[in-house]
Every structure is written in C-alpha cells, then in structure tokens.
Design an enzyme around this catalytic site. Structure first.
Site, PDB file in Angstrom:
ATOM      1  N   LYS A 112       8.552 -33.058 -37.302  1.00  0.00           N
ATOM      2  CA  LYS A 112       7.370 -32.468 -37.941  1.00  0.00           C
ATOM      3  C   LYS A 112       6.581 -33.556 -38.675  1.00  0.00           C
ATOM      4  CE  LYS A 112       9.594 -27.998 -38.257  1.00  0.00           C
ATOM      5  NZ  LYS A 112      10.429 -27.066 -39.023  1.00  0.00           N
ATOM      6  N   GLN A 134      12.467 -26.206 -44.991  1.00  0.00           N
ATOM      7  CA  GLN A 134      13.306 -26.207 -43.793  1.00  0.00           C
ATOM      8  C   GLN A 134      14.536 -25.320 -44.014  1.00  0.00           C
ATOM      9  OE1 GLN A 134      12.527 -27.797 -40.777  1.00  0.00           O
ATOM     10  NE2 GLN A 134      14.232 -26.572 -40.056  1.00  0.00           N
ATOM     11  N   ASP A 152       4.345 -21.404 -42.081  1.00  0.00           N
ATOM     12  CA  ASP A 152       5.363 -20.868 -41.173  1.00  0.00           C
ATOM     13  C   ASP A 152       5.027 -19.424 -40.784  1.00  0.00           C
ATOM     14  OD1 ASP A 152       7.366 -22.456 -40.218  1.00  0.00           O
ATOM     15  OD2 ASP A 152       8.593 -22.345 -42.030  1.00  0.00           O
TER      16      ASP A 152
END
Ligand code: NAP
Length: 302
Positions: free
Chosen positions: A54, A98, A121
């Site tokens: 990422k 995460q 997200d």
C-alpha cells in the site's frame, strides 16, 4: 469456447495511470496531494507485506504517505488517541488501520473511531449506511467490491438488467458487491441474488447468472456445469492449496486456487478472472482511488 481473460493487473495499471494524472493536476491547480496514513500494530508478516504494498503504491502515485508502526502491546486507549490525531490532521485524507489487531484491542471500537470522511476502507457503519441509501450519499465503496465493479465495467460486460448471483454474504465482499450492483446508477442496475451456506440449491442459482461472483473461500466450489454459457465469472476466492518453489526467487511460495474450477470454467464462460491476477490487484488500487476522492470531496471538486 474459450473465455476472455479479465486481467486485473492490466486494469489496475490503467486505473493507476488515470489516478496519477489526476493527482498531478490537483497538485498543480490546488497545491495539495492526497495524504494516507497506514497504521500497523505489531509485526504480523502478512500485514507487513500488505502495508508495504500500500505504501509503495501511494508513493508511486505521489501521495503523502505516513507509515505509523506501533508496538504489539500498544493500549487500546493509545491507539484511539492516535486515530483522533489523524482525524484532526488536515493533510491526511485517508486513515487505514491494518487488520487484524492484537486480541486485547476491540477492532470494532477502533474502526468506528475513524472519521467516516477519512474511512477509505469503506467499513465504517456510516459508509455502509451511505451505500445502502445510494445516490449522492455514497462516499467510499469498500475496496475489493469496488474493484470487482471496475473489472466488470472495464471489460465491457453489460451490468444493467443482468442477473447477478453473488455466492457469499460477508461484510467485506458479498453484501457490499450485491449492494453496489443493485444501485440505481451507471455500472449497476442489476437484478441481484445473494447465496450462502443455507441456500437450498446453489447450482440452480449459479446457472441463472449472467454475472457470477463467487466469494466463498472454498476451492473449486463452483462446478463448470453450474456456469451459464457465455457468463461473466468473477472469482474472488483466494485459497492456499499447497506450496511450490518460485522459479523467479527460488523461495517457497503458496499455490493459490480460486473458488471456481478455472480450467474447465473458461471453456464455458464468456469472460473470467484468473486467480491470482484477477480481483486481487484491484483492492489496493481502489484504496488509492478512495484516498484521492477523499481529497476531492474536501476541495469540493468530486
Ligand atoms: P467469509 O467472511 O468467510 O465469507 C464467506 C461467505 O461464503 C459466507 O457468507 C458463507 O456463507 C459463504 N459460503 C461459504 N461456503 C459456502 C458454500 N459451500 N456454499 C455457499 N456459500 C458458502 O469470506 P470473505 O472474507 O468474504 O472472503 C471470501 C473469499 O474471498 C476468500 O477466499 C478470501 O480470501 C477472498 N478475498 C479476496 C480478496 C482479494 O482478492 N482482494 C479480498 C477479500 C477476500 P455463510 O454466511 O452462510 O457462512
């Protein structure tokens, strides 16, 4: 018949090129770039690998990237304070925590603490609600389902009016992709059926699908004879079925298999995603798009 391969890697590269051009233009016209913070707690090897990819993608696109690594034993309170700090930071447009988090931390509490307008997200209940309402309410689509929609749209498959069958009803793939394709919007307007473990006749439903999306996590669940000739098949499943030695690196790597019997299915389907190289490459790409969109909302140019 041999199905057209829907190559996630090619579509990813195409989208990243478009995003880079947009980032450069916004930087020139507004003097700002998208800012993404990745919060990693502990050193779980899979999480480290995801976060590394990422960060690399964000940097390649010219984003401001803040990598905030925290020790495994960080307290829940300290993690919540950290999120609050980034919620208030105007140079940060996307906050990514995460997962999974260590057991002593309440994952739900942490994810719900992220400002919904920085929730790139797309998992915050506010964004789930916005997707449910649809129209101009929608802000951030969850990344994997958003990537699936892009794969279908960009490969030229008609979604409007199509019979879509989704196998799987998880909150991260099944339910959101069903909702996305159900929207009264371009790239959607499908008639959607969602199947799961209590579905009485899975084969019957799959056979009706013009677009069959399988996200069950069961290798080879969908049999070739369940596929309607010419259908578009999106295989989201990523199942480790063994190990092999990589020809490139000489190291041990996992053998991955999807939820569909690819070799036989490709002789019946009209188009199909491979595993790996289909849906997988799209998730990070959509995270980058969400982060750019977050900046565009802030600038009032979305
Ligand atoms: P999940 O949370 O385990 O959900 C699986 C869903 O499939 C559940 O709704 C389950 O039904 C249904 N299911 C399981 N076995 C079934 C069967 N035999 N018949 C009918 N339905 C069945 O999984 P997930 O997180 O959605 O992930 C699904 C797969 O996609 C996994 O292989 C995962 O690794 C992969 N994935 C890939 C990406 C990517 O490529 N970027 C991202 C996310 C996930 P019930 O609800 O009834 O239990």
């Amino acid at each position: 018949m041999t199905a057209r391969l829907i190559k996630g890697t090619e579509i990813r590269d195409e989208i990243l090129k478009e995003l880079k051009a947009e980032v450069d233009k916004i930087k020139q016209e507004h003097g700002v770039v998208p800012g993404l913070v990745t919060i990693l707690v502990g050193e779980n090897p899979a999480s480290v690998s995801y976060v590394t990819s990422k960060i690399k993608t964000a940097k390649d696109l010219g984003y401001k990237e803040v990598q905030d690594n925290q020790p495994e034993d960080i307290s829940e309170g300290d993690l919540l304070s950290l999120i609050d700090k980034y919620n208030k930071d105007d140079s940060i447009h996307g906050i990514l925590v995460q997962l999974p988090l260590p057991k002593h931390i309440d994952e739900k509490k942490v994810l719900n603490a992220v400002d919904p307008d920085k929730d790139v997200d797309g998992f915050h209940p506010v964004n789930v609600g916005r997707l449910m309402i649809g129209g101009s309410e929608v802000k951030f689509l969850p990344c994997t389902p958003a990537g699936i929609q892009e794969l279908i749209v960009r490969s030229g498959v008609e979604i409007e009016g199509a019979e879509v069958v989704v196998v799987g009803r998880s909150n991260i793939v099944g339910k959101p992709i069903a909702n996305i394709l159900l929207q009264k919007a371009p790239g959607a307007n499908a008639t959607v059926t969602v199947a799961h473990t209590r579905t009485k006749d899975l084969a019957y439903h799959c056979k009706r699908a013009d677009i069959l999306i399988v996200a069950a996590g069961v290798p080879g669940l969908v049999k070739p004879e369940w596929i309607k000739p010419g259908a578009c098949v999106i295989d989201v499943g990523v199942n480790r079925v063994g190990e092999k030695i990589s020809e490139k690196t000489g190291k041990k790597i996992a053998i991955l298999k999807g939820d569909v019997d690819f070799d036989e299915a490709k002789e019946i389907a009209g188009s199909i995603t491979p595993v790996p190289g289909g849906v997988g490459p799209m998730t990070i790409t959509m995270l980058m798009r969400n982060t750019l969109n977050s900046l565009k909302y802030r600038l009032g140019i979305a």
